[in-house]
Design an enzyme around this catalytic site. Structure first.
Site, PDB file in Angstrom:
ATOM      1  N   GLU B  56       0.932  -0.939  -0.136  1.00 18.75           N
ATOM      2  CA  GLU B  56      -0.002   0.000   0.010  1.00 18.75           C
ATOM      3  C   GLU B  56       0.975   1.202   0.039  1.00 18.75           C
ATOM      4  OE1 GLU B  56      -3.708  -1.932   2.469  1.00 18.75           O
ATOM      5  OE2 GLU B  56      -2.142  -0.584   3.565  1.00 18.75           O
ATOM      6  N   ASP B 227      -8.148  -4.072  10.726  1.00 17.59           N
ATOM      7  CA  ASP B 227      -7.320  -3.392  10.221  1.00 17.59           C
ATOM      8  C   ASP B 227      -7.494  -3.369   8.777  1.00 17.59           C
ATOM      9  OD1 ASP B 227      -5.474  -4.869  10.118  1.00 17.59           O
ATOM     10  OD2 ASP B 227      -4.062  -3.396  10.901  1.00 17.59           O
TER      11      ASP B 227
END
Lengths: 347, 347
Positions: B56, B227
């Site tokens: 990411e 998460d």
């Protein structure tokens, strides 16, 4: 540890190998990756705009490798003696997510842009092309001239820039290149008799660097300078008269010469030509236009090339960028561990 | 030149300053940036997924500074002795687009996650909170315990993990912390009598670490482990009974405990509490839940703190990441310039 190639080591590498060798090898990586285009995860760049310019992240990946490039575009930077565009990038292992190599990419981008232009021209320009016109003698100009000489056998360059200092800089840099260089007094004069035209001007506006009446049959136009929203270089009529080739259609419609055209304007993606799915130039009288804006896969290719080239050599250093405790769950333990307590003071 | 903080220098900094000082100072930066939340350019992270995990990029910026973090999540990495999550990041100057500082961020993320948890708890937990339950003794657990001790005055920690080795590692790391530590035999036992509960387990699945009947009045839940898409820790009933606070709603609906709830489920963004626009805890019997997934502004704060802390000290090195020719248009000239020709060979 992550491998690191800084500006200093990249310059050493290019000087030792010779820029022509580097461009030739790099072009092979770029061509190979365009050929397997469907294997890549592709998306438009992620840009953050401010009144000063843009900062962009350009990620892409295949099954094995992930890359991203950080690149800015700040037209006002030259005022302060800074580069308009600087870049760096990283290649990572998709299986673990761990970075493999971090590199400067200002120089590397200049090399990959020129190599990509030359790869495209090998499929789109006439095979007997010998004369290249370059409009714009900025930071990319000498890379373009060198790539076209190396990869296409161009022997003559006709250069034009509105700034005579830039033109002089180009001539100085190219004086031992083996190319015959002519300074033109206008864009019109530069393109007369040229087989290939590279437009690589810097103004951030809708400009008309080339108008339709300047373009004869059989020419290949390598339009590199129109590469962000609000910036184009070609009169729209040229795009209608010729056939337009792009890297990644979605991005080129936002950033390239295509900004001027309706959304359904017909284009061909370069990879389809390289993969042999579609035909590039069809006749000696075709006008072909490569509307190039630069794409993440080209940076991927450049980093992949660099890694293969420098891994384990003195051309890369190592960086302690990754915390790697013996027990992965014991990150906190690093703070108590046996890191040498050097003499240090904190001020 | 770009400033560089590697793992080694960051560890030196933390050891010399003391982790409690670092957490306290870092928390101030995080709180300040949450307070001016509308000043940030915010967007969901840009993720690249593979069968192995995700890579990411998390960018954000205000008027003056731009930051991004590179972070992976590869659950299978521990099998090979590698970290599940490693990260690095960079802070840049919005005016020029030039990078200012590059840093390791595996440790820095652990610190900022714990500091953010504690900042949120200062607004959401009861002021008389002294007992913290931690479910999950992985890489983040000691950072959480230390941050809650430092920033909230927690004096007792009740720890539970399915793996006794992990619990032991936690106890070893915390033995000089000044905290009273109790090892619990189950989640149920850990949360009994706790004022604050941190859930920070690692399984990538919809799990029920906390069920509704375990949660008494007045508790603050700091849900850190849920998460990413497909990973949650709390029974949905808890979210309905309590009030839910998030960092950035759009991202938390995709990645947090909110995945279990309808799209219009009412939440409050943490910054509104910190800025004083909305009220956090309303009574001693409120159940409050911080559904934390981590957001780019927290990394921005961490890099901003690090830069202020280490610039010009021995805690950072410099990297030649940026090609910077004297004449910005003469990038090519670097290749002919006076870079020292060291003894080097290319193999």
């Amino acid at each position: 540890m992550v491998q690191y190639v800084g500006v200093h080591d990249l310059i050493r590498l290019i000087r030792l190998q010779g820029i022509e060798t580097v461009l030739r090898e790099l072009a092979e990586y770029i061509e190979d990756d365009f050929r397997r285009w469907p294997a890549f995860d592709k998306r438009p760049r992620l840009a953050s705009h401010s009144e000063h310019g843009a900062i962009e992240l350009m990620p892409t990946s295949d099954d094995a490798l992930y890359s991203f490039k950080y690149v800015n575009g700040h037209p006002g930077n030259t005022r302060d003696g800074l580069q308009t565009v600087i870049a760096f990038g990283m290649l990572s292992d998709v299986r673990t997510g761990y970075p493999l190599i971090l590199s400067e990419m200002t120089l590397l981008t200049a090399l990959r842009t020129a190599a990509t232009s030359a790869v495209a021209a090998r499929y789109l320009a006439r095979a007997d092309s010998r004369v290249l016109a370059i409009i714009g003698a900025g930071a990319q100009s000498e890379f373009q001239a060198t790539a076209f000489k190396t990869l296409l056998g161009i022997d003559t360059v006709r250069i034009y820039d509105t700034d005579p200092d830039a033109t002089q800089k180009f001539c100085d840099n190219m004086k031992n290149s083996g190319l015959s260089i002519t300074i033109a007094a206008s864009s019109q004069e530069a393109v007369e008799g040229a087989d290939i035209i590279t437009t690589i001007t810097a103004d951030k506006q809708m400009a008309t660097i080339l108008s339709d009446n300047m373009i004869g049959a059989g020419v290949h136009i390598n339009a590199v300078g129109g590469d962000c929203p609000g910036k184009t270089e070609l009169q729209a009529d040229i795009l209608t008269r010729g056939r337009v080739f792009v890297e990644y259609t979605e991005q080129t419609r936002l950033e390239g010469e295509l900004q001027q055209m309706p959304e359904d304007f017909q284009v061909t993606e370069l990879w389809e030509i390289i993969a042999g799915n579609k035909k590039g130039r069809r006749s000696a009288r075709d006008i072909t236009i490569f509307d190039s804006v630069g794409f993440a896969t080209e940076d991927f290719s450049a980093l992949r090339y660099l890694r293969d080239k420098v891994s384990g050599t003195s051309f890369c250093k190592t960086l302690d960028l990754l915390a790697n405790p013996e027990d992965p769950r014991n990150l906190f333990g690093l703070l108590n561990s046996s890191v040498p307590d050097e003499e240090c003071s904190f001020e």
